[in-house]
Design an enzyme around this catalytic site. Structure first.
Site, PDB file in Angstrom:
ATOM      1  N   ARG A 162       0.867  -1.173   0.000  1.00 48.65           N
ATOM      2  CA  ARG A 162       0.000   0.000   0.000  1.00 48.65           C
ATOM      3  C   ARG A 162       0.907   1.228   0.000  1.00 48.65           C
ATOM      4  NH1 ARG A 162      -2.078  -3.516   3.996  1.00 48.65           N
ATOM      5  NH2 ARG A 162      -4.146  -4.359   3.502  1.00 48.65           N
ATOM      6  N   LYS A 187      -2.101  -2.219   7.936  1.00 54.80           N
ATOM      7  CA  LYS A 187      -3.243  -1.766   8.732  1.00 54.80           C
ATOM      8  C   LYS A 187      -3.244  -2.450  10.091  1.00 54.80           C
ATOM      9  CE  LYS A 187      -6.287  -0.780   4.798  1.00 54.80           C
ATOM     10  NZ  LYS A 187      -7.579  -1.099   4.155  1.00 54.80           N
ATOM     11  N   HIS A 262      -2.430   2.139  -5.898  1.00 57.22           N
ATOM     12  CA  HIS A 262      -3.251   0.947  -5.698  1.00 57.22           C
ATOM     13  C   HIS A 262      -3.414   0.167  -7.003  1.00 57.22           C
ATOM     14  CE1 HIS A 262      -5.008  -0.530  -2.030  1.00 57.22           C
ATOM     15  NE2 HIS A 262      -6.002  -1.070  -2.703  1.00 57.22           N
ATOM     16  N   ARG A 265      -0.566  -2.140  -6.974  1.00 55.16           N
ATOM     17  CA  ARG A 265      -0.843  -3.232  -6.023  1.00 55.16           C
ATOM     18  C   ARG A 265      -1.777  -4.265  -6.659  1.00 55.16           C
ATOM     19  NH1 ARG A 265      -1.236  -4.510  -0.439  1.00 55.16           N
ATOM     20  NH2 ARG A 265      -3.328  -5.025   0.306  1.00 55.16           N
ATOM     21  N   HIS A 288      -3.865  -9.071   3.397  1.00 55.39           N
ATOM     22  CA  HIS A 288      -5.313  -9.109   3.602  1.00 55.39           C
ATOM     23  C   HIS A 288      -5.646  -9.927   4.837  1.00 55.39           C
ATOM     24  CE1 HIS A 288      -6.190  -8.279  -0.938  1.00 55.39           C
ATOM     25  NE2 HIS A 288      -5.976  -7.181  -0.257  1.00 55.39           N
ATOM     26  N   TYR A 297      -9.470 -10.990  -7.206  1.00 53.53           N
ATOM     27  CA  TYR A 297      -8.587 -11.153  -8.355  1.00 53.53           C
ATOM     28  C   TYR A 297      -8.959 -12.393  -9.165  1.00 53.53           C
ATOM     29  CZ  TYR A 297      -6.118  -7.655  -5.706  1.00 53.53           C
ATOM     30  OH  TYR A 297      -5.825  -6.510  -5.008  1.00 53.53           O
TER      31      TYR A 297
END
Length: 337
Positions: A162, A187, A262, A265, A288, A297
């Site tokens: 990110r 995150k 992004h 990414r 994730h 994806y």
């Protein structure tokens, strides 16, 4: 002296103690929550005529929260995704309040039942391998700035980071000895180790050697820095990326008009999936929390689906008829079909 309201008391502890201390949320998430409540206070003040210092829980109900969400979408022209983000912040606050203030539990549960609004998920924007190669080759490697930008873009792609994770990278997060890895802090302060490939390792080795005097042997120095030797901002990285996307588009006309960090990414994830890498590994590389997030994806990869269909099923459809472009009598051609 004005009396502190129950809403003000809990909102202060929510932002001051709970989010950073108990939940350990990232600064960007807390700022996103802050923006949601800043807009909520503006709504109460400008639309409902209630000053923020007078706001209390007795002034809250489901209808009013829904009016606020509709105001965001209709008056401020926010997208449904943004509307849902604001609702998530409100949910988080009232989930906290129901534990701290049991007498408000009925109000809290009513507000927690407000659903997010469904909307059509956008297509995952990504570059093809050829487009990605053109983008990474766009910086001028004969200049100091070009070598920095080439290294930055290669790290961004190779790690699938990110943009904030890239900005936060320090020298100590880089390991160039075998096996070479980069440590990313994502995150919720979650740390993950991402392997990097030989070409990126070599670019980093040259970059670190060239900038040794600026990094000054400090392991906490930012890996990528600006002219003031402070770490790059998200806007700075986006500016660099867009500049080289524009250059690459001159040689590769099909390059998207806007390329964001992004997008890079997404491109990394899509290329891994198309190469046959297991979704579990892709999830771990991207950081994730849930495999269902990574599953986008697989759903978006129409090229792999096409190849699998071609491999699995024989071509039983008839050959296309000859073109009518050379038929002098179009009506006769149509009648003969």
């Amino acid at each position: 002296m004005m009396k502190t309201t129950d809403f003000a008391k809990h909102l202060t502890t929510f932002f001051g103690n709970y989010l950073p201390g108990v939940k350990n949320l990232s600064e960007n998430t807390i700022l996103s929550y802050r923006d949601a409540f800043r807009l909520l206070l503006v709504f109460y003040r400008d639309i409902r005529g209630i000053a923020p210092e007078k706001l209390s829980f007795k002034m809250f109900n489901v209808e009013l929260v829904c009016d606020f969400l509709n105001w965001l979408q209709n008056e401020r022209n926010c997208s449904i995704a943004t509307r849902n983000q604001r609702l998530i912040a409100i949910h988080a606050f009232f989930r906290y309040v129901q534990v701290q203030e049991p007498k408000q539990i009925f109000l809290c549960q009513q507000i927690l039942q407000i659903p997010t609004k469904k909307y059509q998920q956008p297509i995952v924007a990504h570059l093809s391998p050829e487009q990605m190669k053109a983008l990474l080759a766009a910086p001028d490697s004969s200049t100091h700035r070009g070598r920095r930008d080439m290294t930055l873009l290669s790290v961004l792609y190779d790690t699938g980071a990110r943009v904030q994770e890239l900005c936060d990278l320090c020298v100590k997060d880089i390991r160039l000895e075998h096996p070479a890895i980069i440590t990313l802090t994502g995150k919720g302060r979650k740390i993950r180790h991402v392997p990097i490939l030989g070409s990126t390792v070599e670019l980093l080795r040259i970059y670190l050697k060239e900038n040794k005097i600026f990094l000054n042997g400090n392991p906490d120095a930012p890996l990528f820095f600006n002219q003031r030797y402070s770490k790059l901002t998200r806007g700075g990285v986006s500016h660099i990326l867009q500049k080289y996307a524009a250059l690459a588009s001159e040689k590769y006309p099909n390059m998207p008009e806007i390329v964001t960090p992004h997008t890079i990414r997404h491109s990394k994830a899509m290329h891994l999936y198309q190469a046959g890498v297991n979704l579990i590994y892709i999830r771990d590389i991207l950081g994730h929390a849930d495999i269902s997030t990574t599953d986008i994806y697989a759903r978006a990869d129409t090229e792999s689906k096409r190849k699998e269909l071609e491999r699995a099923f024989p071509d039983i459809t008839p050959n296309a008829p000859s073109s009518w472009n050379h038929d002098e009598n179009l009506l006769e051609f149509l009648n003969s079909l």
